[in-house]
Design an enzyme around this catalytic site. Structure first.
Site, PDB file in Angstrom:
ATOM      1  N   LYS A 112       0.771  -1.077   0.093  1.00 41.77           N
ATOM      2  CA  LYS A 112       0.070  -0.007   0.005  1.00 41.77           C
ATOM      3  C   LYS A 112       0.907   1.231   0.113  1.00 41.77           C
ATOM      4  CE  LYS A 112      -0.425   0.543   4.941  1.00 41.77           C
ATOM      5  NZ  LYS A 112      -0.893  -0.093   6.216  1.00 41.77           N
ATOM      6  N   ARG A 144      -5.719   1.777  17.347  1.00 43.79           N
ATOM      7  CA  ARG A 144      -6.285   1.811  16.399  1.00 43.79           C
ATOM      8  C   ARG A 144      -7.471   0.583  16.083  1.00 43.79           C
ATOM      9  NH1 ARG A 144      -3.023   1.840  10.670  1.00 43.79           N
ATOM     10  NH2 ARG A 144      -3.539  -0.260  10.728  1.00 43.79           N
TER      11      ARG A 144
HETATM   12  C1  LIG Z   1       0.338  -0.721   6.576  1.00 39.98           C
HETATM   13  C2  LIG Z   1      -0.179  -1.815   7.334  1.00 39.98           C
HETATM   14  C3  LIG Z   1       0.925  -2.831   7.680  1.00 39.98           C
HETATM   15  C4  LIG Z   1       2.355  -2.762   7.033  1.00 39.98           C
HETATM   16  O1  LIG Z   1       3.136  -1.670   7.667  1.00 39.98           O
HETATM   17  P1  LIG Z   1       4.588  -1.303   7.383  1.00 39.98           P
HETATM   18  O2  LIG Z   1       4.888  -0.087   8.529  1.00 39.98           O
HETATM   19  O3  LIG Z   1       4.669  -0.594   5.905  1.00 39.98           O
HETATM   20  O4  LIG Z   1       5.347  -2.335   7.485  1.00 39.98           O
HETATM   21  C5  LIG Z   1       0.615  -3.998   8.551  1.00 39.98           C
HETATM   22  N1  LIG Z   1      -0.513  -3.837   9.017  1.00 39.98           N
HETATM   23  C6  LIG Z   1      -1.563  -3.377   9.031  1.00 39.98           C
HETATM   24  C7  LIG Z   1      -2.894  -3.563   9.695  1.00 39.98           C
HETATM   25  C8  LIG Z   1      -1.282  -2.041   8.119  1.00 39.98           C
HETATM   26  O5  LIG Z   1      -2.246  -1.306   8.050  1.00 39.98           O
END
Ligand SMILES: *Cc1c(COP(=O)(O)O)cnc(C)c1O
Length: 368
Positions: A44, A139
């Site tokens: 993402k 969150r």
């Molecule tokens: C974006 C996200 C990740 C990945 O996070 P990074 O910091 O880019 O490794 C993992 N788990 C969830 C739920 C996320 O929203």
């Protein structure tokens, strides 16, 4: 000057180095494999740019993860088939798409999971879920362990089209909470509570994101954590050594770089001249008077990168001093290299800039 003009596409450009990306992917996968941890590659951060996703798809992740259903849908339409994990807990309104395009999702609400079950039944399919526990980052996730465990029981006994794969948590996002061995052990006890209730072992205990990967690197990750979801640590670790103490030896910090063109070079005062009111974003910045300084104006702005303190010129001695929607101002007084109109300045970027720039129709994405 760096005039790395790879194609004739107009500036500004986001340059994606696929070989460096693949290298970083391989390093992270190797470290996690050694700790018996499977990895969801989070795509993402660069909005699922297809050529970069191809590198992820070939590399040996257990899933590819993103927060937006639209990304998964578009990649599937492009023929990029992978096991997709929806990282953001699903909207009730997107249940049909979730079971159609994603194989597995993170969840925190029984009503949504029931809707996924109904959607999967209707589509004649099944869908996998990981139940999220909130361990203090505030969150997503169940706050009450009992509620999580009884949700697990409902899935196990009543929902024929949902497969409970495991539990997970997310840290270091809203609440800035550091993943520690103690937090990982809390997650393991929640997993064990669920296992007692459903009388079987869970496949997945998902310990978090890049910030939890730090525990893998210092070899303190508790054994039962067998899954992580990693994006930033692979894609953009430019500021991570400072932020998380991440060991990025052997990793490239410039998988993604940004390039913009110089449109004016002039000596000007460093303090605005006249009565100070507000800037183009309605703010009242402070200006330091450093006398007359040489500055370069670049054709890119907040519309592209949003945060001008998260992008860093590679040009030695240069510093970003401000920006508006379509312009960036660089102080180049201390640059040894001459900078002229038409030159291209290359920037290191951090995670947020990568996220904005890869989603910007005005920026040309160039792969090398
Ligand atoms: C974006 C996200 C990740 C990945 O996070 P990074 O910091 O880019 O490794 C993992 N788990 C969830 C739920 C996320 O929203």
């Amino acid at each position: 000057m760096n005039s790395n003009n790879i194609t004739n596409a107009p500036y500004p450009k986001l340059i994606v180095d696929l070989k460096k990306l693949r290298h970083n992917i391989d390093v992270v996968l190797e470290n996690c494999n050694q700790a018996n941890i499977s990895v969801c590659g989070a795509i993402k951060g660069f909005n699922g740019l297809p050529k970069a996703v191809e590198e992820f798809a070939q590399a040996g992740f257990s899933q590819l993860g993103t927060s937006r259903m639209r990304t998964i849908k578009e990649l599937t339409m492009l023929g990029l088939n992978a096991k997709y994990l929806l990282l953001r807990v699903p909207m009730l309104s997107e249940a049909d798409d979730v079971v159609k395009y994603a194989d597995i999702s993170l969840n925190s609400d029984l009503q949504v999971i029931r809707a996924l079950n109904d959607a999967a039944a209707k589509a004649g399919t099944s869908h996998e879920v990981i139940l999220m526990a909130d361990l203090g980052d505030l969150r997503e996730g169940f706050w009450d362990q009992e509620e999580l465990a009884s949700c697990a029981e409902v899935i196990e006994t009543e929902l024929d089209h949902i497969v409970l794969k495991g539990v997970g948590t997310n840290l270091g996002c809203y609440g800035s909470i550091k993943p520690t061995v103690a937090k990982m052990n809390d997650l393991i006890s929640i997993a064990e509570l669920v296992e007692t209730r459903i009388s079987r072992k869970l496949d997945i205990i998902s310990g978090g994101a890049t910030s939890s990967y730090v525990l893998v690197l210092d070899q303190s990750m508790p054994e039962r954590i067998n899954h992580l979801r990693i994006g930033e640590g692979i894609l953009n670790n430019y500021d991570l050594p400072e932020i998380w103490g991440l060991d990025i030896e052997n990793m490239y910090q410039d998988v993604f770089t940004f390039q913009a063109e110089v449109i004016e070079v002039r000596n000007k005062p460093s303090h605005p001249v006249g009565e100070i009111c507000i800037d183009s974003f309605g703010r009242k910045p402070e200006y330091k008077d450093r006398g007359i300084r040489k500055r370069a104006l670049l054709a890119a702005g907040k519309l592209d990168f949003t945060l001008d303190d998260k992008i860093f010129p590679k040009l030695e001695g240069a510093a970003v001093i401000g920006s508006s929607s379509d312009h960036m101002i660089l102080d180049i007084e201390d640059c040894k290299e001459e900078v002229k109109v038409g030159d291209i300045v290359t920037f290191h970027i951090s995670y947020p800039s990568m996220m904005y720039l890869s989603n910007d129709p005005y920026v040309n994405v160039i792969y090398k």
